[in-house]
Write a protein that holds these residues in place. Structure first.
Motif, PDB file in Angstrom:
ATOM      1  N   ARG A 117     -13.644 112.940  26.342  1.00 22.47           N
ATOM      2  CA  ARG A 117     -13.635 114.336  26.828  1.00 22.47           C
ATOM      3  C   ARG A 117     -12.513 114.575  27.827  1.00 22.47           C
ATOM      4  NH1 ARG A 117     -19.807 114.268  28.230  1.00 22.47           N
ATOM      5  NH2 ARG A 117     -20.439 113.825  26.105  1.00 22.47           N
ATOM      6  N   THR A 118     -12.103 113.505  28.515  1.00 26.42           N
ATOM      7  CA  THR A 118     -11.031 113.684  29.506  1.00 26.42           C
ATOM      8  C   THR A 118      -9.657 113.724  28.837  1.00 26.42           C
ATOM      9  OG1 THR A 118     -10.646 111.324  29.922  1.00 26.42           O
ATOM     10  CG2 THR A 118     -12.387 112.414  31.222  1.00 26.42           C
ATOM     11  N   ILE A 119      -9.609 113.404  27.543  1.00 27.29           N
ATOM     12  CA  ILE A 119      -8.339 113.509  26.811  1.00 27.29           C
ATOM     13  C   ILE A 119      -8.562 114.359  25.549  1.00 27.29           C
ATOM     14  CG2 ILE A 119      -7.103 111.478  27.698  1.00 27.29           C
ATOM     15  CD1 ILE A 119      -8.148 109.962  25.170  1.00 27.29           C
ATOM     16  N   ALA A 120      -9.018 115.589  25.808  1.00 24.72           N
ATOM     17  CA  ALA A 120      -9.370 116.485  24.698  1.00 24.72           C
ATOM     18  C   ALA A 120      -8.169 116.770  23.792  1.00 24.72           C
ATOM     19  CB  ALA A 120      -9.950 117.785  25.240  1.00 24.72           C
ATOM     20  N   HIS A 121      -6.962 116.617  24.327  1.00 22.12           N
ATOM     21  CA  HIS A 121      -5.770 116.893  23.505  1.00 22.12           C
ATOM     22  C   HIS A 121      -5.521 115.785  22.490  1.00 22.12           C
ATOM     23  CE1 HIS A 121      -4.565 114.370  26.812  1.00 22.12           C
ATOM     24  NE2 HIS A 121      -3.336 114.235  26.360  1.00 22.12           N
ATOM     25  N   LEU A 122      -6.069 114.589  22.738  1.00 21.35           N
ATOM     26  CA  LEU A 122      -5.827 113.476  21.817  1.00 21.35           C
ATOM     27  C   LEU A 122      -7.054 113.069  21.010  1.00 21.35           C
ATOM     28  CD1 LEU A 122      -3.613 111.259  24.155  1.00 21.35           C
ATOM     29  CD2 LEU A 122      -2.846 112.641  22.217  1.00 21.35           C
ATOM     30  N   ARG A 123      -8.244 113.476  21.479  1.00 22.10           N
ATOM     31  CA  ARG A 123      -9.437 112.937  20.807  1.00 22.10           C
ATOM     32  C   ARG A 123      -9.558 113.327  19.332  1.00 22.10           C
ATOM     33  NH1 ARG A 123     -15.014 115.831  23.189  1.00 22.10           N
ATOM     34  NH2 ARG A 123     -14.258 117.960  22.848  1.00 22.10           N
ATOM     35  N   PRO A 124      -8.960 114.465  18.878  1.00 26.48           N
ATOM     36  CA  PRO A 124      -9.045 114.727  17.428  1.00 26.48           C
ATOM     37  C   PRO A 124      -8.361 113.654  16.579  1.00 26.48           C
ATOM     38  CG  PRO A 124      -8.088 116.627  18.579  1.00 26.48           C
ATOM     39  CD  PRO A 124      -8.287 115.558  19.593  1.00 26.48           C
ATOM     40  N   ARG A 125      -7.574 112.775  17.207  1.00 24.59           N
ATOM     41  CA  ARG A 125      -6.915 111.716  16.426  1.00 24.59           C
ATOM     42  C   ARG A 125      -7.803 110.501  16.224  1.00 24.59           C
ATOM     43  NH1 ARG A 125      -0.808 111.030  18.461  1.00 24.59           N
ATOM     44  NH2 ARG A 125      -0.335 113.209  18.944  1.00 24.59           N
ATOM     45  N   THR A 126      -9.004 110.507  16.801  1.00 23.51           N
ATOM     46  CA  THR A 126      -9.918 109.394  16.540  1.00 23.51           C
ATOM     47  C   THR A 126     -10.681 109.694  15.255  1.00 23.51           C
ATOM     48  OG1 THR A 126     -11.721 110.420  17.760  1.00 23.51           O
ATOM     49  CG2 THR A 126     -10.244 108.994  19.023  1.00 23.51           C
TER      50      THR A 126
END
Ligand code: 4AD
Ligand code: MG
Length: 460
Positions: A117-126
């Motif tokens: 949640r603290t890296i919402a800009h990258l989490r869609p890549r998981t």
């Protein structure tokens, strides 16, 4: 050469000498003569396995290829000898579109939801959040398909509103006034000087607008963002969420329950059909009871229980609730979950609530005590749908507005609907994020919306 999405390459029914794929590196494994890259372009859960060797143009760039880097690869799509995939790409060209700095945070296989949640800009890549976002898109499309097939027209309700639909006052104000220097008149804020010349807010529900349109088009629905300044830090409340709100003219509470039930069932069946791979990820890693839960929802008719009966079940429950319950109290999540998870073990529609705990527009029943309200309760979440038959009798509605101390003059247009060709009508609101929680097993609303907004949390 046609650029192809990985999902299409993996579904190919023939090998091909010249294909091009672009995507992000999930992992890289190197041996002496060649390297394996797992490439993902977001089009599906699976990665494309790419083999790069000394013959590949750009082979010397491999030392700069790291997890997270964006690549363009060309080569031959050939049958894979490895387990788990039908095809792999033997690269004859490698290009780095964008290298990834070694500080790229998604190096490990597993991260906690809290950290992501603290890296919402990258989490869609998981894997997990890629799957979630694909399911979200497909579900949204499914909503439109379902209502379209049922003869509903999609209408757009305003986002900025001058009325408080629920009368509950949990609204975000919209203003262009300078908050450091607020104009005053007679000791109060002078909204005459504000953009609209009156107070304005973000909508909490598109219902009232939908009612206007249903009383012209028959069956309509809205599907848009709604905003609530509830200061409740729970796993199922967001300050900004999406709501699906159908509204039907010439319909009563039973029609409304039928629509809610068939809508949930249709959407689950649709997702099982269209998003199997992505759902399997959630069934394996998030909620191992996911598929049986969804099957139960699909296969059993929803229980329909009057509020009074639900309360007496709760009063007799062999369980201590944090909030005591008796006729007249609003049901809390713990009560709702007890009914659907423990007592009935299937979705439940509770209807005919006491008028005191529901909104002014709900249709008064003949007992003068309850209104034609309905809440649909599902396992793990509790309330997923809230709706009602609408009060279509002008005199009764006026009385209710007065009883609840609401400003009648502001509802003149809503009352007009009851003056000019009034009809029985009904509708409901279904929280889109709660629906996503139901179909994925995700326990926190912050993890089913790409950029969650909750009290004291507003990232970008
Ligand atoms: O029960 P609610 O408040 O009903 C209404 O707003 C009606 N005007 C709807 C209608 O009849 N057209 O909200 C409807 C649904 C809830 O059942 C829940 O699923 C969702 O909206 N919801 C929320 N979802 C996430 N965060 C919140 N803060 C929510 N509040 C309501
Ligand atoms: Mg509700």
């Amino acid at each position: 050469m046609r650029k192809q999405r990985i999902v299409d390459l993996l579904l190919s029914d023939h090998s091909c000498d010249a294909v091009e794929a672009q995507g992000w590196v999930r992992t890289k494994r190197e041996s002496k003569d060649f390297s394996f890259i797992e490439l993902n372009d977001g089009s599906c859960l699976k990665n494309l396995q790419v083999i790069v060797d000394a013959q590949t143009t750009g082979f010397e760039l491999m030392e700069h290829v790291s997890t997270g880097a964006a690549l363009k690869l060309r080569g031959a799509l050939t049958p894979s000898p490895g387990q788990g995939q039908k095809w792999e790409l033997k690269a004859d060209l490698l290009e780095i579109l964008g290298a990834a700095d070694p500080s790229y945070p998604l190096q490990k296989k597993r991260h906690t939801d809290e950290y992501l949640r603290t890296i919402a800009h990258l989490r869609p890549r998981t894997n997990k959040y890629g799957a979630l976002n694909r399911i979200r898109a497909e579900l949204s499309y499914g909503v439109h398909r379902f209502f379209h097939e049922q003869g509903f027209y999609h209408v757009h309700a305003p986002i900025i509103t001058g009325s408080d639909c629920e009368g509950a006052g949990e609204m975000f104000q919209v203003t262009t006034l300078d908050l450091h220097n607020v104009p005053q008149k007679a000791g109060k804020v002078d909204f005459e000087q504000d953009f609209f010349g009156k107070e304005a807010s973000l909508t909490v529900s598109g219902q009232l607008a939908a009612e206007n349109l249903a009383c012209a088009l028959g069956r309509v629905y809205t599907f848009g963002p709604t905003f609530r300044a509830e200061n409740s830090n729970t796993p199922k409340h967001a300050a900004e969420f999406w709501m699906i709100e159908p509204e039907m003219a010439f319909a009563d509470l039973n029609d409304n329950m039928d629509l809610g039930e068939s809508c949930i069932k249709w959407l689950i069946a649709y997702l099982l059909d269209t998003c199997r791979d992505d759902l399997e990820l959630f069934a394996s890693f998030v909620d191992t009871t996911l598929f049986p839960t969804l099957e139960t929802i699909l296969n059993k008719p929803f229980m329909r229980v009057p509020y009074a009966e639900a309360v007496s079940i709760l009063e007799k429950a062999p369980r201590q609730f944090e909030f005591p319950v008796s006729f007249g109290t609003d049901l809390q999540t713990e009560h709702e979950r007890y009914l659907t998870e423990d007592h009935f073990k299937q979705p439940v529609i509770v209807f005919d609530y006491p008028k005191e705990i529901k909104a002014f527009y709900m249709r008064l029943n003949d007992d003068d005590r309850t209104v034609g309200a309905m809440d649909v309760l599902v396992p793990r979440i509790g309330e997923i749908i809230g709706g009602s038959a609408r009060e279509e009798r002008l005199d009764v509605l006026e009385r209710r507005i007065e009883e609840m101390g609401l400003p009648k003059e502001e509802y003149w247009w809503y009352l007009d609907l009851r003056r000019f060709g009034t009809v029985p009508h009904a509708g409901f609101g279904m929280g889109f994020e709660r629906l996503l929680m139901l179909v994925t097993g995700i326990a926190n609303i912050r993890d089913v919306i790409p950029f969650p907004r909750t009290p004291r949390h507003l990232e970008f």
